[in-house]
Design a protein around this motif. Sequence first.
Motif, PDB file in Angstrom:
ATOM      1  N   ARG A 252       0.855  -1.182   0.000  1.00  0.00           N
ATOM      2  CA  ARG A 252       0.000   0.000   0.000  1.00  0.00           C
ATOM      3  C   ARG A 252       0.891   1.233   0.000  1.00  0.00           C
ATOM      4  NH1 ARG A 252      -4.430   0.868   2.349  1.00  0.00           N
ATOM      5  NH2 ARG A 252      -4.035   2.883   1.352  1.00  0.00           N
ATOM      6  N   GLU A 253       0.763   2.066  -1.053  1.00  0.00           N
ATOM      7  CA  GLU A 253       1.667   3.198  -1.173  1.00  0.00           C
ATOM      8  C   GLU A 253       1.150   4.477  -0.536  1.00  0.00           C
ATOM      9  OE1 GLU A 253      -0.041   1.366  -3.870  1.00  0.00           O
ATOM     10  OE2 GLU A 253       0.589   2.847  -5.359  1.00  0.00           O
ATOM     11  N   SER A 270     -11.834  10.173  -3.472  1.00  0.00           N
ATOM     12  CA  SER A 270     -10.862   9.215  -2.976  1.00  0.00           C
ATOM     13  C   SER A 270     -10.360   8.301  -4.088  1.00  0.00           C
ATOM     14  CB  SER A 270     -11.491   8.388  -1.851  1.00  0.00           C
ATOM     15  OG  SER A 270     -10.606   7.433  -1.336  1.00  0.00           O
ATOM     16  N   ILE A 271     -11.266   7.839  -4.947  1.00  0.00           N
ATOM     17  CA  ILE A 271     -10.871   6.995  -6.079  1.00  0.00           C
ATOM     18  C   ILE A 271      -9.916   7.736  -6.999  1.00  0.00           C
ATOM     19  CG2 ILE A 271     -11.729   5.906  -8.199  1.00  0.00           C
ATOM     20  CD1 ILE A 271     -14.271   5.161  -6.560  1.00  0.00           C
ATOM     21  N   THR A 272     -10.251   8.990  -7.365  1.00  0.00           N
ATOM     22  CA  THR A 272      -9.388   9.741  -8.279  1.00  0.00           C
ATOM     23  C   THR A 272      -8.047  10.058  -7.647  1.00  0.00           C
ATOM     24  OG1 THR A 272     -10.401  11.854  -7.624  1.00  0.00           O
ATOM     25  CG2 THR A 272     -11.329  10.754  -9.547  1.00  0.00           C
ATOM     26  N   TYR A 273      -8.031  10.321  -6.351  1.00  0.00           N
ATOM     27  CA  TYR A 273      -6.783  10.617  -5.664  1.00  0.00           C
ATOM     28  C   TYR A 273      -5.880   9.382  -5.617  1.00  0.00           C
ATOM     29  CZ  TYR A 273      -3.502  12.169  -2.103  1.00  0.00           C
ATOM     30  OH  TYR A 273      -2.353  12.500  -1.430  1.00  0.00           O
ATOM     31  N   ASN A 291       2.058  -2.656  -6.930  1.00  0.00           N
ATOM     32  CA  ASN A 291       1.545  -1.440  -6.301  1.00  0.00           C
ATOM     33  C   ASN A 291       0.082  -1.661  -5.937  1.00  0.00           C
ATOM     34  OD1 ASN A 291       3.816   0.368  -6.586  1.00  0.00           O
ATOM     35  ND2 ASN A 291       3.338   0.575  -8.759  1.00  0.00           N
ATOM     36  N   ASP A 292      -0.327  -1.175  -4.766  1.00  0.00           N
ATOM     37  CA  ASP A 292      -1.695  -1.410  -4.293  1.00  0.00           C
ATOM     38  C   ASP A 292      -2.360  -0.088  -3.906  1.00  0.00           C
ATOM     39  OD1 ASP A 292      -4.064  -2.250  -3.170  1.00  0.00           O
ATOM     40  OD2 ASP A 292      -3.159  -3.359  -1.512  1.00  0.00           O
ATOM     41  N   PRO A 293      -3.271   0.434  -4.742  1.00  0.00           N
ATOM     42  CA  PRO A 293      -3.978   1.674  -4.423  1.00  0.00           C
ATOM     43  C   PRO A 293      -5.242   1.479  -3.589  1.00  0.00           C
ATOM     44  CG  PRO A 293      -4.505   1.015  -6.646  1.00  0.00           C
ATOM     45  CD  PRO A 293      -3.539  -0.023  -6.124  1.00  0.00           C
ATOM     46  N   ASP A 294      -5.426   0.307  -3.013  1.00  0.00           N
ATOM     47  CA  ASP A 294      -6.502  -0.005  -2.064  1.00  0.00           C
ATOM     48  C   ASP A 294      -7.750  -0.554  -2.758  1.00  0.00           C
ATOM     49  OD1 ASP A 294      -7.183  -0.430   0.582  1.00  0.00           O
ATOM     50  OD2 ASP A 294      -7.627   1.645   1.042  1.00  0.00           O
ATOM     51  N   ALA A 320      -3.445  -3.425 -10.692  1.00  0.00           N
ATOM     52  CA  ALA A 320      -3.596  -3.306  -9.242  1.00  0.00           C
ATOM     53  C   ALA A 320      -4.304  -4.539  -8.687  1.00  0.00           C
ATOM     54  CB  ALA A 320      -4.400  -2.055  -8.899  1.00  0.00           C
ATOM     55  N   PRO A 321      -4.075  -4.864  -7.413  1.00  0.00           N
ATOM     56  CA  PRO A 321      -4.885  -5.900  -6.783  1.00  0.00           C
ATOM     57  C   PRO A 321      -6.370  -5.549  -6.887  1.00  0.00           C
ATOM     58  CG  PRO A 321      -2.998  -5.374  -5.409  1.00  0.00           C
ATOM     59  CD  PRO A 321      -3.018  -4.354  -6.514  1.00  0.00           C
TER      60      PRO A 321
END
Length: 441
Positions: A252-253, A270-273, A291-294, A320-321
């Motif tokens: 998680r970065e 939050s998604i766009t960020y 890389n994991d953006p959640d 991404a995951p």
Amino acid sequence: MRVSPVPRPPRRTLIVLSAAALCAAGALSATAAAPAAALPTAPGPAEPPGGARAAAVYPNLTPKPPMGWNNWSYYMCDINEKIVLGNARALVRSGLAAKGYDTVTVDDCWMLKKRDAKGNLVPDPARFPHGMAYVGRRLHEMGLKFGIYEDVGTLTCEKYPGSLGHYQQDVDLFAQWKVDYLKMDGCNLPTAPGKTKERTYHDAYRAVSQALVKTGRPIVFSVSAPAYFQYDGDHVWHQVIRWSSETGNLWREGRDIAVEKHSGAKKWASITYNYAYNAKLAHFQRPGRWNDPDFLLAGDSGLSAQEIQSQMSLWAVMAAPLISSTDLTKLSPAALKVLGNRDVIAVDQDTKGVQGRVVQQGAGYDVLAKPLKNGDRAVALFNPGGSARTLTTTAKTAGLPKAGSYELRDLVTKRTSRTTGKISARVPAHGTVLYRVHPLR
């Protein structure tokens, strides 16, 4: 990492989205826009830290980005055995498990506030009356994998016992419970005397990594360290990402994705960020290290069909995951269609294992391209703004070889067309058109 998911102004501009578009999404204030940063120009693999920091690379247990379900974003601490197993059954019943969503992870709050007399973690008997080994057995009986949460610090983010001082003991217990996936957070880790914060985190996560190897059980290791350095300057942040890619399988970065209680506007912001910071880090990802953006929010209230499709398409093109965090027992047909789109999943899970990159930008839009194993390219046209617009790129810009013509397949509508090189679409507000582009002789 338990921080507000509504983005504060970053210390860097991550991907150029227009200030107007970001403001409309609630992502930053009109006075907060930072100067545009250059896209990364060094696409090589992540470099391991050298010298005394170098450690054995953690086994590559994830040749493809992990997929599954985690309770946190939707349920937070309102979690118990019934909810976990109910969502697991929904994964199987809906067909999502058969499409790759195979790991069910129990996040924070699953344990008692105190360890037992032997120093072991104790599942909360009110939440998990049969214990965590039982949960794991039930998941395995369904053909699923079992994931669990802990923290490298003194306490978890929600103030349950952390693993500091118990790393080997805790992962041995997880191995005894037949855990397949460990998400290790980084709350409440005090900086060790004589060490920097970065070195303290490095040594803690390295110790957990080594402890996991010693268990003899293949446990996928999700590292949260980089999320605690996102605002410490790029040099330190990137260094943490580099050693995280050696210590674990995914990391998680940055900031957490929004949670269910937030408004639709905050969720979209939050998604766009998270998209923006993740897209800038493509040069750190390599096959088997992600890389994991959640979490994916498909199924959450407040998001439009275009917004949940955008997140799915963007996460897929970024390799991404794909970890859902919603109530799968009440998943709408529309949300199930987004999560279960085999063509979009195939882009994410492509065996070439490459994260797509931003290849073209304009005022308030991005174009991303991802090379695929068979020579095709996935091309995403992303419009984060509040009104529809036509976005156009070319096969050459997307990195495709010269050809007489190209087949374009829209992976959402399933429509197929041909072009001599122009790739264009009318993209709705907050929308993403995802093409698979195949060169024809």
